[in-house]
Write a protein that holds these residues in place. Structure first.
Motif, PDB file in Angstrom:
ATOM      1  N   ALA A  71     -34.218   4.384  -3.095  1.00 55.80           N
ATOM      2  CA  ALA A  71     -33.273   3.886  -2.096  1.00 55.80           C
ATOM      3  C   ALA A  71     -32.002   3.459  -2.821  1.00 55.80           C
ATOM      4  O   ALA A  71     -32.054   2.917  -3.929  1.00 55.80           O
ATOM      5  N   ALA A  72     -30.852   3.711  -2.188  1.00 55.88           N
ATOM      6  CA  ALA A  72     -29.571   3.380  -2.809  1.00 55.88           C
ATOM      7  C   ALA A  72     -28.539   3.100  -1.729  1.00 55.88           C
ATOM      8  O   ALA A  72     -28.767   3.375  -0.551  1.00 55.88           O
ATOM      9  N   HIS A  73     -27.403   2.546  -2.153  1.00 55.12           N
ATOM     10  CA  HIS A  73     -26.260   2.319  -1.274  1.00 55.12           C
ATOM     11  C   HIS A  73     -25.045   3.018  -1.856  1.00 55.12           C
ATOM     12  O   HIS A  73     -24.844   3.010  -3.072  1.00 55.12           O
ATOM     13  N   VAL A  74     -24.240   3.609  -0.995  1.00 54.61           N
ATOM     14  CA  VAL A  74     -23.017   4.285  -1.424  1.00 54.61           C
ATOM     15  C   VAL A  74     -21.980   3.218  -1.764  1.00 54.61           C
ATOM     16  O   VAL A  74     -21.697   2.338  -0.955  1.00 54.61           O
ATOM     17  N   VAL A  75     -21.405   3.310  -2.976  1.00 54.21           N
ATOM     18  CA  VAL A  75     -20.427   2.313  -3.408  1.00 54.21           C
ATOM     19  C   VAL A  75     -19.005   2.854  -3.440  1.00 54.21           C
ATOM     20  O   VAL A  75     -18.055   2.075  -3.445  1.00 54.21           O
ATOM     21  N   TRP A  76     -18.830   4.169  -3.478  1.00 54.03           N
ATOM     22  CA  TRP A  76     -17.499   4.772  -3.382  1.00 54.03           C
ATOM     23  C   TRP A  76     -17.634   6.224  -2.956  1.00 54.03           C
ATOM     24  O   TRP A  76     -18.685   6.846  -3.142  1.00 54.03           O
ATOM     25  N   VAL A  77     -16.593   6.740  -2.347  1.00 55.74           N
ATOM     26  CA  VAL A  77     -16.546   8.139  -1.914  1.00 55.74           C
ATOM     27  C   VAL A  77     -15.159   8.681  -2.230  1.00 55.74           C
ATOM     28  O   VAL A  77     -14.156   8.031  -1.946  1.00 55.74           O
ATOM     29  N   ARG A  78     -15.120   9.865  -2.800  1.00 55.07           N
ATOM     30  CA  ARG A  78     -13.855  10.559  -3.030  1.00 55.07           C
ATOM     31  C   ARG A  78     -14.103  12.046  -2.779  1.00 55.07           C
ATOM     32  O   ARG A  78     -14.817  12.684  -3.541  1.00 55.07           O
ATOM     33  N   ALA A  79     -13.537  12.548  -1.691  1.00 50.95           N
ATOM     34  CA  ALA A  79     -13.743  13.946  -1.262  1.00 50.95           C
ATOM     35  C   ALA A  79     -15.241  14.182  -1.071  1.00 50.95           C
ATOM     36  O   ALA A  79     -15.852  13.492  -0.264  1.00 50.95           O
ATOM     37  N   LYS A  80     -15.827  15.122  -1.806  1.00 47.49           N
ATOM     38  CA  LYS A  80     -17.244  15.443  -1.640  1.00 47.49           C
ATOM     39  C   LYS A  80     -18.133  14.747  -2.667  1.00 47.49           C
ATOM     40  O   LYS A  80     -19.340  14.928  -2.674  1.00 47.49           O
ATOM     41  N   ARG A  81     -17.526  13.961  -3.541  1.00 40.90           N
ATOM     42  CA  ARG A  81     -18.281  13.217  -4.551  1.00 40.90           C
ATOM     43  C   ARG A  81     -18.406  11.757  -4.125  1.00 40.90           C
ATOM     44  O   ARG A  81     -17.509  11.202  -3.522  1.00 40.90           O
ATOM     45  N   PHE A  82     -19.548  11.159  -4.495  1.00 39.77           N
ATOM     46  CA  PHE A  82     -19.747   9.757  -4.169  1.00 39.77           C
ATOM     47  C   PHE A  82     -20.725   9.123  -5.154  1.00 39.77           C
ATOM     48  O   PHE A  82     -21.571   9.801  -5.733  1.00 39.77           O
ATOM     49  N   GLY A  83     -20.543   7.834  -5.357  1.00 37.61           N
ATOM     50  CA  GLY A  83     -21.401   7.088  -6.259  1.00 37.61           C
ATOM     51  C   GLY A  83     -22.354   6.217  -5.486  1.00 37.61           C
ATOM     52  O   GLY A  83     -21.995   5.633  -4.465  1.00 37.61           O
ATOM     53  N   VAL A  84     -23.585   6.155  -5.971  1.00 37.79           N
ATOM     54  CA  VAL A  84     -24.595   5.293  -5.356  1.00 37.79           C
ATOM     55  C   VAL A  84     -25.128   4.313  -6.392  1.00 37.79           C
ATOM     56  O   VAL A  84     -25.179   4.618  -7.582  1.00 37.79           O
ATOM     57  N   ARG A  85     -25.494   3.132  -5.912  1.00 39.20           N
ATOM     58  CA  ARG A  85     -26.172   2.136  -6.740  1.00 39.20           C
ATOM     59  C   ARG A  85     -27.584   2.024  -6.201  1.00 39.20           C
ATOM     60  O   ARG A  85     -27.786   1.806  -4.994  1.00 39.20           O
ATOM     61  N   PHE A  86     -28.568   2.172  -7.086  1.00 37.21           N
ATOM     62  CA  PHE A  86     -29.966   2.063  -6.670  1.00 37.21           C
ATOM     63  C   PHE A  86     -30.277   0.636  -6.248  1.00 37.21           C
ATOM     64  O   PHE A  86     -29.832  -0.321  -6.877  1.00 37.21           O
ATOM     65  N   ASP A  87     -31.047   0.499  -5.173  1.00 44.72           N
ATOM     66  CA  ASP A  87     -31.447  -0.825  -4.700  1.00 44.72           C
ATOM     67  C   ASP A  87     -32.313  -1.531  -5.741  1.00 44.72           C
ATOM     68  O   ASP A  87     -32.228  -2.746  -5.911  1.00 44.72           O
ATOM     69  N   VAL A  88     -33.155  -0.769  -6.414  1.00 43.25           N
ATOM     70  CA  VAL A  88     -33.982  -1.261  -7.517  1.00 43.25           C
ATOM     71  C   VAL A  88     -33.676  -0.363  -8.710  1.00 43.25           C
ATOM     72  O   VAL A  88     -33.888   0.855  -8.629  1.00 43.25           O
ATOM     73  N   PRO A  89     -33.161  -0.929  -9.802  1.00 40.30           N
ATOM     74  CA  PRO A  89     -32.822  -0.084 -10.956  1.00 40.30           C
ATOM     75  C   PRO A  89     -34.015   0.736 -11.432  1.00 40.30           C
ATOM     76  O   PRO A  89     -35.168   0.297 -11.355  1.00 40.30           O
ATOM     77  N   LEU A  90     -33.728   1.929 -11.927  1.00 41.29           N
ATOM     78  CA  LEU A  90     -34.766   2.794 -12.479  1.00 41.29           C
ATOM     79  C   LEU A  90     -35.142   2.314 -13.875  1.00 41.29           C
ATOM     80  O   LEU A  90     -34.351   1.654 -14.547  1.00 41.29           O
ATOM     81  N   THR A  91     -36.321   2.692 -14.302  1.00 42.30           N
ATOM     82  CA  THR A  91     -36.700   2.433 -15.694  1.00 42.30           C
ATOM     83  C   THR A  91     -36.134   3.552 -16.556  1.00 42.30           C
ATOM     84  O   THR A  91     -35.840   4.658 -16.059  1.00 42.30           O
ATOM     85  N   GLU A  92     -35.988   3.283 -17.837  1.00 41.26           N
ATOM     86  CA  GLU A  92     -35.548   4.332 -18.772  1.00 41.26           C
ATOM     87  C   GLU A  92     -36.542   5.484 -18.768  1.00 41.26           C
ATOM     88  O   GLU A  92     -36.159   6.647 -18.899  1.00 41.26           O
ATOM     89  N   THR A  93     -37.830   5.174 -18.593  1.00 44.18           N
ATOM     90  CA  THR A  93     -38.863   6.209 -18.545  1.00 44.18           C
ATOM     91  C   THR A  93     -38.639   7.133 -17.352  1.00 44.18           C
ATOM     92  O   THR A  93     -38.750   8.355 -17.474  1.00 44.18           O
ATOM     93  N   ALA A  94     -38.314   6.571 -16.190  1.00 46.88           N
ATOM     94  CA  ALA A  94     -38.055   7.389 -14.999  1.00 46.88           C
ATOM     95  C   ALA A  94     -36.821   8.259 -15.200  1.00 46.88           C
ATOM     96  O   ALA A  94     -36.824   9.446 -14.851  1.00 46.88           O
ATOM     97  N   VAL A  95     -35.759   7.698 -15.781  1.00 45.20           N
ATOM     98  CA  VAL A  95     -34.542   8.474 -16.042  1.00 45.20           C
ATOM     99  C   VAL A  95     -34.860   9.626 -16.979  1.00 45.20           C
ATOM    100  O   VAL A  95     -34.458  10.771 -16.736  1.00 45.20           O
TER     101      VAL A  95
END
Length: 107
Positions: A71-95
């Motif tokens: 789950a994440a929330h959109v923090v910025w949008v520019r044209a067709k690109r957008f950044g999301v922040r995860f509601d719960v940070p991922l672990t390095e293992t998951a990344v």
């Protein structure tokens, strides 16, 4: 000199987490509706995504990549690109698992 007027406060903050570039198609749900998108970079705290019709700033999304879901929330949008922040940070293992095999085996 750079024109900083077109950037949000979120974009101007120094990044605390390393970003990893990739190009992975994924499924995204926004307001219960499935959408196609691509992940362009990933960190433990968020991701850069691309979609034909990106959601709006502040919108909640669910990102699904094979067995990985977040789950994440959109923090910025520019044209067709957008950044999301995860509601719960991922672990390095998951990344690492997402980078190594496109999300297979990540829960």
């Amino acid at each position: 000199m750079t024109d900083q007027g077109s950037f949000t406060a979120w974009e101007m903050r120094p990044r605390g987490a390393a970003r990893h570039k990739l190009f992975e198609p994924l499924a995204m749900r926004h307001a219960g509706v499935p959408l196609r998108a691509h992940m362009l970079d990933l960190s433990v705290s968020g991701a850069l995504l691309h979609a034909e019709r990106p959601p709006g700033i502040g919108d909640s999304v669910i990102i699904e990549l094979q067995e990985f879901s977040a789950a994440a929330h959109v923090v910025w949008v520019r044209a067709k690109r957008f950044g999301v922040r995860f509601d719960v940070p991922l672990t390095e293992t998951a990344v690492r698992a997402i980078l190594d095999d496109g999300g297979a085996g990540c829960a």
